[in-house]
Design a protein around this motif. Structure first.
Motif, PDB file in Angstrom:
ATOM      1  N   GLY A 166       1.028  -1.270  -0.022  1.00 51.83           N
ATOM      2  CA  GLY A 166      -0.324  -0.375   0.475  1.00 51.83           C
ATOM      3  C   GLY A 166       0.413   1.456  -0.091  1.00 51.83           C
ATOM      4  N   LEU A 167       1.668   1.331   0.747  1.00 49.00           N
ATOM      5  CA  LEU A 167       2.939   2.823   1.344  1.00 49.00           C
ATOM      6  C   LEU A 167       4.013   2.581  -0.058  1.00 49.00           C
ATOM      7  CD1 LEU A 167       4.378   4.364   3.037  1.00 49.00           C
ATOM      8  CD2 LEU A 167       5.989   2.889   3.268  1.00 49.00           C
ATOM      9  N   VAL A 168       3.825   2.016  -0.915  1.00 49.89           N
ATOM     10  CA  VAL A 168       4.646   2.170  -1.831  1.00 49.89           C
ATOM     11  C   VAL A 168       3.761   1.735  -3.651  1.00 49.89           C
ATOM     12  CG1 VAL A 168       6.105   0.457  -3.997  1.00 49.89           C
ATOM     13  CG2 VAL A 168       6.348   0.057  -1.852  1.00 49.89           C
ATOM     14  N   ALA A 169       2.438   1.248  -3.324  1.00 49.84           N
ATOM     15  CA  ALA A 169       1.276   2.151  -3.737  1.00 49.84           C
ATOM     16  C   ALA A 169       1.029   3.599  -4.349  1.00 49.84           C
ATOM     17  CB  ALA A 169      -0.002   1.440  -4.675  1.00 49.84           C
ATOM     18  N   SER A 195       4.586   1.787 -13.280  1.00 50.78           N
ATOM     19  CA  SER A 195       4.167   0.198 -13.736  1.00 50.78           C
ATOM     20  C   SER A 195       2.869  -0.119 -13.028  1.00 50.78           C
ATOM     21  CB  SER A 195       4.810  -1.108 -13.201  1.00 50.78           C
ATOM     22  OG  SER A 195       4.718  -1.127 -11.986  1.00 50.78           O
ATOM     23  N   ALA A 196       2.243  -0.945 -14.182  1.00 48.93           N
ATOM     24  CA  ALA A 196       0.630  -1.130 -14.042  1.00 48.93           C
ATOM     25  C   ALA A 196       0.079  -1.581 -12.794  1.00 48.93           C
ATOM     26  CB  ALA A 196       0.217  -2.205 -14.712  1.00 48.93           C
ATOM     27  N   ASP A 197       0.983  -2.191 -11.612  1.00 40.83           N
ATOM     28  CA  ASP A 197       0.638  -2.601 -10.389  1.00 40.83           C
ATOM     29  C   ASP A 197       0.854  -1.827  -9.023  1.00 40.83           C
ATOM     30  OD1 ASP A 197       2.386  -3.208 -10.671  1.00 40.83           O
ATOM     31  OD2 ASP A 197       2.736  -5.126  -9.789  1.00 40.83           O
ATOM     32  N   LEU A 198       1.758  -1.274  -9.863  1.00 43.20           N
ATOM     33  CA  LEU A 198       2.107   0.075  -8.495  1.00 43.20           C
ATOM     34  C   LEU A 198       3.158  -0.096  -7.346  1.00 43.20           C
ATOM     35  CD1 LEU A 198      -0.628   2.551  -7.684  1.00 43.20           C
ATOM     36  CD2 LEU A 198       0.829   2.845  -9.583  1.00 43.20           C
ATOM     37  N   THR A 199       3.915  -1.042  -8.206  1.00 36.80           N
ATOM     38  CA  THR A 199       4.890  -1.665  -7.424  1.00 36.80           C
ATOM     39  C   THR A 199       6.290  -0.693  -8.059  1.00 36.80           C
ATOM     40  OG1 THR A 199       5.472  -3.246  -8.671  1.00 36.80           O
ATOM     41  CG2 THR A 199       3.886  -4.357  -7.012  1.00 36.80           C
ATOM     42  N   ARG A 200       6.410   0.013  -8.644  1.00 35.63           N
ATOM     43  CA  ARG A 200       8.160   0.388  -8.832  1.00 35.63           C
ATOM     44  C   ARG A 200       7.557   1.098 -10.561  1.00 35.63           C
ATOM     45  NH1 ARG A 200       9.691  -4.444  -9.482  1.00 35.63           N
ATOM     46  NH2 ARG A 200       7.807  -5.804  -8.698  1.00 35.63           N
ATOM     47  N   VAL A 201       8.964   2.479 -10.310  1.00 32.95           N
ATOM     48  CA  VAL A 201       8.708   2.991 -11.058  1.00 32.95           C
ATOM     49  C   VAL A 201       9.898   3.015 -11.763  1.00 32.95           C
ATOM     50  CG1 VAL A 201       8.530   6.207 -11.694  1.00 32.95           C
ATOM     51  CG2 VAL A 201       6.928   4.693  -9.903  1.00 32.95           C
ATOM     52  N   VAL A 202      10.087   3.544 -13.064  1.00 32.45           N
ATOM     53  CA  VAL A 202      10.745   3.727 -13.821  1.00 32.45           C
ATOM     54  C   VAL A 202      11.338   5.438 -14.338  1.00 32.45           C
ATOM     55  CG1 VAL A 202      12.152   3.535 -16.289  1.00 32.45           C
ATOM     56  CG2 VAL A 202      10.492   2.006 -15.469  1.00 32.45           C
ATOM     57  N   SER A 203      12.211   5.628 -13.589  1.00 33.34           N
ATOM     58  CA  SER A 203      12.522   6.981 -13.241  1.00 33.34           C
ATOM     59  C   SER A 203      12.911   7.818 -14.881  1.00 33.34           C
ATOM     60  CB  SER A 203      14.276   7.198 -12.601  1.00 33.34           C
ATOM     61  OG  SER A 203      14.151   6.477 -11.636  1.00 33.34           O
ATOM     62  N   ALA A 204      12.598   8.968 -15.292  1.00 37.03           N
ATOM     63  CA  ALA A 204      12.875   9.305 -16.087  1.00 37.03           C
ATOM     64  C   ALA A 204      14.036  10.007 -16.596  1.00 37.03           C
ATOM     65  CB  ALA A 204      11.665  11.028 -16.104  1.00 37.03           C
ATOM     66  N   TRP A 205      14.483  10.721 -17.669  1.00 36.13           N
ATOM     67  CA  TRP A 205      16.245  10.855 -17.756  1.00 36.13           C
ATOM     68  C   TRP A 205      16.919  11.271 -16.479  1.00 36.13           C
ATOM     69  CZ3 TRP A 205      17.822  15.534 -18.439  1.00 36.13           C
ATOM     70  CH2 TRP A 205      17.019  16.442 -18.765  1.00 36.13           C
ATOM     71  N   ASP A 255      -2.719  12.895 -17.111  1.00 35.25           N
ATOM     72  CA  ASP A 255      -4.035  12.401 -18.827  1.00 35.25           C
ATOM     73  C   ASP A 255      -3.870  11.146 -19.511  1.00 35.25           C
ATOM     74  OD1 ASP A 255      -5.407  14.468 -17.946  1.00 35.25           O
ATOM     75  OD2 ASP A 255      -4.299  15.650 -19.089  1.00 35.25           O
ATOM     76  N   ASP A 256      -2.960  10.250 -19.389  1.00 35.49           N
ATOM     77  CA  ASP A 256      -2.720   9.561 -20.077  1.00 35.49           C
ATOM     78  C   ASP A 256      -2.618   8.075 -19.550  1.00 35.49           C
ATOM     79  OD1 ASP A 256      -1.043  11.069 -21.799  1.00 35.49           O
ATOM     80  OD2 ASP A 256       0.593  10.718 -22.031  1.00 35.49           O
ATOM     81  N   ASN A 257      -3.318   7.719 -17.827  1.00 38.12           N
ATOM     82  CA  ASN A 257      -2.882   7.107 -16.901  1.00 38.12           C
ATOM     83  C   ASN A 257      -4.836   7.197 -16.554  1.00 38.12           C
ATOM     84  OD1 ASN A 257      -2.621   4.689 -15.459  1.00 38.12           O
ATOM     85  ND2 ASN A 257      -0.631   5.347 -15.228  1.00 38.12           N
ATOM     86  N   PRO A 258      -5.397   6.550 -17.134  1.00 37.03           N
ATOM     87  CA  PRO A 258      -6.883   7.095 -15.959  1.00 37.03           C
ATOM     88  C   PRO A 258      -7.140   6.665 -14.942  1.00 37.03           C
ATOM     89  CG  PRO A 258      -7.291   6.208 -18.282  1.00 37.03           C
ATOM     90  CD  PRO A 258      -5.838   6.257 -18.205  1.00 37.03           C
ATOM     91  N   ALA A 259      -6.421   4.843 -14.992  1.00 33.14           N
ATOM     92  CA  ALA A 259      -6.495   4.400 -13.871  1.00 33.14           C
ATOM     93  C   ALA A 259      -6.001   5.253 -12.841  1.00 33.14           C
ATOM     94  CB  ALA A 259      -5.885   2.975 -13.679  1.00 33.14           C
ATOM     95  N   LEU A 260      -4.611   5.291 -13.090  1.00 36.05           N
ATOM     96  CA  LEU A 260      -3.824   6.027 -11.593  1.00 36.05           C
ATOM     97  C   LEU A 260      -4.676   7.385 -11.402  1.00 36.05           C
ATOM     98  CD1 LEU A 260      -0.945   5.768 -10.712  1.00 36.05           C
ATOM     99  CD2 LEU A 260      -0.330   6.911 -12.268  1.00 36.05           C
ATOM    100  N   ARG A 261      -4.932   8.026 -12.411  1.00 37.21           N
ATOM    101  CA  ARG A 261      -6.026   9.458 -12.009  1.00 37.21           C
ATOM    102  C   ARG A 261      -7.208   9.202 -11.350  1.00 37.21           C
ATOM    103  NH1 ARG A 261      -5.218  14.233 -14.600  1.00 37.21           N
ATOM    104  NH2 ARG A 261      -6.487  15.882 -13.206  1.00 37.21           N
ATOM    105  N   ALA A 262      -7.830   8.072 -11.515  1.00 39.28           N
ATOM    106  CA  ALA A 262      -8.917   7.524 -10.523  1.00 39.28           C
ATOM    107  C   ALA A 262      -8.470   7.307  -9.150  1.00 39.28           C
ATOM    108  CB  ALA A 262      -9.341   6.734 -10.881  1.00 39.28           C
ATOM    109  N   PHE A 263      -6.846   6.721  -9.168  1.00 40.24           N
ATOM    110  CA  PHE A 263      -6.701   6.748  -7.516  1.00 40.24           C
ATOM    111  C   PHE A 263      -5.880   7.796  -6.690  1.00 40.24           C
ATOM    112  CE2 PHE A 263      -2.439   4.911  -5.237  1.00 40.24           C
ATOM    113  CZ  PHE A 263      -3.279   4.097  -4.159  1.00 40.24           C
ATOM    114  N   ILE A 264      -5.768   8.679  -8.013  1.00 38.82           N
ATOM    115  CA  ILE A 264      -4.121   9.979  -6.886  1.00 38.82           C
ATOM    116  C   ILE A 264      -5.958  11.057  -6.694  1.00 38.82           C
ATOM    117  CG2 ILE A 264      -3.200  12.238  -7.734  1.00 38.82           C
ATOM    118  CD1 ILE A 264      -1.923  10.465  -8.939  1.00 38.82           C
ATOM    119  N   GLU A 265      -6.816  10.688  -7.039  1.00 39.93           N
ATOM    120  CA  GLU A 265      -7.858  12.076  -6.373  1.00 39.93           C
ATOM    121  C   GLU A 265      -8.669  11.496  -5.923  1.00 39.93           C
ATOM    122  OE1 GLU A 265     -10.369  12.501 -11.144  1.00 39.93           O
ATOM    123  OE2 GLU A 265      -8.463  13.667 -11.472  1.00 39.93           O
TER     124      GLU A 265
END
Lengths: 545, 319
Positions: free
Chosen positions: A48-51, A210-220, A335-345
């Motif tokens: 939960g914390l990582v998500a 990632s889709a399961d919210l367990t990891r994040v690929v850092s940007a450049w 905007d590109d990730n509606p599922a995430l958006r819903a979670f965050i809102e």
């Protein structure tokens, strides 16, 4: 190289207490994190914390990009950016203290007059730094393995800290060669270390979860920061990722390049000289320098703190512009990730603000610490002024309380100015800033004003009551309590009391529907009491001249 | 300052005490500096000179006794006193980022009693200072010059100078002495703490010698000399029935000391007994000074060296 061994022994002896303190801070924070998270959070709680972390750019900025939900991975993502920053500061301070600091104090001249080779001071400083760094990262490794984390990951963690430390030491040495005073060199090196932290922060905040919210690929941008290299090694990553030491090779490259610069500069530089040349200045001082309305030497104090004030305000502007530029990118990413958006809102509704506001609040929280640091530094400077120039200043019709007052006034200006610079830069650079957003940004920055007041008062009290310990205790109270605020929640309920002792705990949440300002008023009241006591004491104690 | 009543001394301390924990830096200091005097303040390192000055300037608070500076209490009325004082500390540290010229103007403007600009320019020329250089690059002597120029470019009633010439070369030393005379001629009072005895002998009308936090001797140089015996040396018969003390007889060479009031009688006796090569030597400030440092052997040696010359002293030392 004659005398290297002796100088090395002297340097290590001089730092023996400092190293112990850094070991306690760095290895101790890591051990406390592993112990606390291990005891308080089971696998599902960690998930939960990582998500939460992966979904919230503000948290990614402050903490880092997660790489799994194992115990090591969770503690690493929660603490590494701070561990790395502490290691970096340990080494820049080390480098400046042993190189430019010794030249400032005249000790270097004394040493070089003895049978000591031209390169001995530099080589012994490098060796001493390496040894101290080895002690700190070795202790972290040992604590980590002792608490049951995988040895390979613990080794990568220790190597990452050592890499950050070596890079920071070389930056500190270059800063000492470029700038004419240790104060300026420390300032410049600190800006570099702060930039490492924030560049990595942007890279992680703009990362791809990632889709399961367990990891994040850092940007450049994370690849542009030495602290980011450590994060990218993912020492405790779990399936499908695995720990990977390759990014740490960048430390070798950086050390070679920076080391070559240090050697090239040292070969050309004469003792005590800097790359910033000394130009002849004005033959006479402006009337402003001696301006002392009602016995407050505002002109002189202002002149002495002018450079620092400009630097702090620039930091505020840079962070503000950053906030203004990054926030829209986050919005687009969502905007590109509606599922995430819903979670965050959903999260946002709980915290009382949208993603953008939460992100700005997180940045403002960092900036609040920076503003407090600027304010406190301005007042703590009085301790140095008193010792170095007290005989000159206090033999003129300057009031004691006015002297302290001038530093408090300038400190308040610097603290408020830094916050104001951030606010204006954020608001102005937000592409779609309407009046409501402006108001929100002002409120976010405004909640930190009581903190500035507290740290002004703490600094004044230190100067007045404990002048011999003043500098380090002030920074411990600022950085230590900030860290307590960041990490106490990880350590479980047993540490709740210490969190409540920290002024950061009492800052109002400006995003709540009905912000509670009681804590803020208490902070202001405590600051006022402390200030009054400090002024009285400063007027009535012997001057330390 | 012409209207100041002459009877009140500019500085008067009675039984001044200052303790730092268990250390007693000032132990009942009685110091009187009269209006218009150039007052020498002598004492070995650690005698309490700088502590006394810092109490007089209100930087330290006395733990006992009383002090008045320009008729005011130095702790309570520090700011009012500072409006009329110019001070040169013993160890000058300047602001590294300011140039020498800026430092001078900062100090004089903070004081608020600046001399005309022409004075400032004259002083910078006389002390041969480059005011455009950053203070960081100044040597000890140059830092001292900045503080001295800032002092003499102020129109103070009282100048307090704490070992002001310790880093200056002999040329600057004479510039310094000229400036002290200039402000003294104007009627200002000067308290000059110093190690350089020739400087004090040349400049000061009165002297206070301080040791272990108390004044052990004070007065004009003549008065102090009067307290001391004159050294006498001659060749001839050993004295009988005349008041010559500390007698050393080596063949026909005689060395001794005579109280000031006995000098005429001794000279008459020497004339009657065919003494040759008679020398009488006034005690120097150095001897007064050494006497109060408590090192009697060194005093005797210094006197002997001056009276009998190098050859004899070499013999005495090897004994």
């Amino acid at each position: 190289m004659t005398g290297t061994g002796l100088l090395l022994a002297a340097a290590l002896r001089r730092d023996r207490l400092t190293v112990v303190l850094w070991v306690l801070a760095i290895a101790g924070l890591w051990a406390a994190g592993v112990g606390g998270v291990g005891a308080a959070l089971d696998e599902s709680a960690r998930r939960g914390l990582v998500a939460l972390l992966a979904a919230q750019p503000a948290l990614l900025l402050v903490r880092g990009a997660p790489a799994g939900v194992g115990l090591g991975a969770v503690v690493f993502v929660s603490t590494f950016a701070f561990l790395a920053m502490m290691t970096a500061f340990m080494m820049t301070f080390f480098a400046v203290r042993h190189a430019r600091g010794d030249e400032d104090a005249g000790r270097a001249e004394l040493v070089r007059g003895t049978a000591v080779g031209r390169w001995a001071p530099l080589v012994s400083t490098l060796l001493a730094g390496a040894i101290e760094l080895l002690v700190v990262s070795g202790a972290t490794f040992a604590a980590s393995v002792a608490l049951g984390l995988p040895a390979a990951g613990s080794l990568l963690l220790a190597a990452a800290l050592a890499g950050v430390g070596v890079t920071a030491m070389l930056v500190g040495l270059i800063a000492g060669q470029v700038f004419p005073t240790s104060r300026a060199a420390n300032g410049a090196a600190s800006v570099v270390v702060g930039a490492w932290f924030f560049v990595r922060g942007i890279g992680d905040a703009l990362g791809e979860p990632s889709a399961d919210l367990t990891r994040v690929v850092s940007a450049w941008p994370s690849w542009a920061s030495p602290i980011g290299w450590g994060t990218l090694a993912h020492p405790f990553a779990d399936e499908p990722w695995s720990p990977d030491g390759t990014p740490l090779l960048l430390f070798v490259a950086a050390a070679v390049v920076l080391g070559a610069i240090v050697v090239a500069l040292e070969a050309r530089r004469e003792l005590g000289r800097s790359l910033v040349p000394e130009r002849p200045g004005r033959a006479s001082g402006s009337a402003l320098l001696g301006w002392r309305p009602a016995g407050w030497p505002v002109g002189l104090t202002g002149r002495l703190l002018l450079g620092a004030g400009i630097a702090w305000a620039l930091v505020g502007i840079v962070l503000g512009v950053m906030a203004g530029r990054v926030v829209p990118l986050i919005a687009t990413g969502l905007d590109d990730n509606p599922a995430l958006r819903a979670f965050i809102e959903q999260l946002g509704a709980e915290g009382g603000g949208d993603t953008e506001a939460t992100f700005i609040t997180a940045l403002a929280g960092m900036l609040g610490v920076i503003a407090c640091a600027g304010a406190m530094q301005a007042v703590l400077r009085l301790r140095h002024e008193e010792q170095a120039h007290g005989e000159l200043v206090l033999a003129t019709p300057v009031q004691r309380s006015g002297w302290l007052g001038s530093h408090l006034l300038l400190g308040a200006l610097i603290g408020v100015g830094t916050l104001a610079a951030f606010t204006v830069a954020t608001g102005a650079s937000l592409a779609a800033s309407d009046a409501a957003r402006w108001g929100q940004v002002v409120a976010i920055a405004g909640t930190h004003l009581p903190l500035v007041a507290i740290y002004l008062a703490v600094a004044a009290a230190l100067v007045a009551f404990l002048p011999s310990t003043v500098t380090w205790l002030g920074w411990v109270l600022l950085i230590g309590l900030m860290l307590v605020g960041e990490f106490a929640p990880l350590l479980g309920d047993a540490w709740a009391w210490i969190e409540r002792a920290s002024p950061f705990h009492w800052v109002a949440n400006p995003l709540a529907d009905d912000p509670d300002w009681t804590g803020s008023w208490w902070l202001v009241a405590i600051a006022a009491g402390l200030l009054a006591a400090a002024v009285l004491r400063f007027r009535h104690r012997d001057a330390l001249v | 300052m012409a209207d100041t009543v002459v009877e009140t001394p500019v500085i008067r301390t009675t039984g001044l005490d200052k303790r730092f924990g268990r250390v007693r830096a000032l132990a009942g200091l009685d110091l009187v500096v009269e209006q218009g005097d150039v007052h020498g303040f002598l004492g070995p390192n650690g005698a309490g000179k700088s502590t006394a000055i810092r109490v007089l300037l209100g930087m330290l608070r006395a733990t006992g006794g009383e002090a008045r500076v320009l008729g005011m209490d130095p702790w309570r009325d520090a700011v009012a006193i500072h409006r009329r004082v110019a001070y040169v500390p013993g160890d000058v540290t300047l602001w590294p980022g300011l140039t020498g010229g800026e430092a001078i103007d900062t100090i004089t403007r903070l004081r608020g009693h600046r001399a005309p600009a022409a004075d400032r320019a004259r002083l910078i020329r006389a002390f041969d200072l480059d005011p455009r250089r950053r203070s960081k690059t100044y040597s000890k002597g140059n830092r001292q010059k900045v503080a001295l120029i800032a002092a003499f470019a102020s129109e103070a009633d009282l100048y307090i100078l704490d070992e002001p010439t310790s880093g200056l070369d002999p040329l600057m030393e004479s510039v310094f002495q000229a400036e002290v005379r200039r402000v003294a001629d104007r009627g200002a009072t000067v308290l000059l703490s110093s190690h350089i005895l020739s400087e004090v002998e040349r400049l000061c009308s009165r002297v206070s010698i301080i040791r272990d936090g108390a004044v052990v001797e004070a007065g004009t140089l003549d008065e102090l000399r009067h307290l001391q015996h004159t050294v006498i040396a001659y060749r001839g018969v050993a004295p009988v029935g005349v008041p010559i003390a500390d007698l050393v007889v080596d063949g026909d060479r005689v060395l001794g000391s005579v109280a000031a009031e006995d000098v005429p009688a001794v000279l008459r006796w020497l004339g009657e007994h065919d003494a040759r090569g008679v020398t009488l030597t006034q005690p120097s400030l150095e001897e007064l000074f050494l006497r109060h440092y408590g090192d009697a052997t060194r005093v005797d040696r210094a006197r002997a060296e001056r009276a009998i010359g190098e050859r004899r002293t070499r013999g005495r030392r090897s004994r």
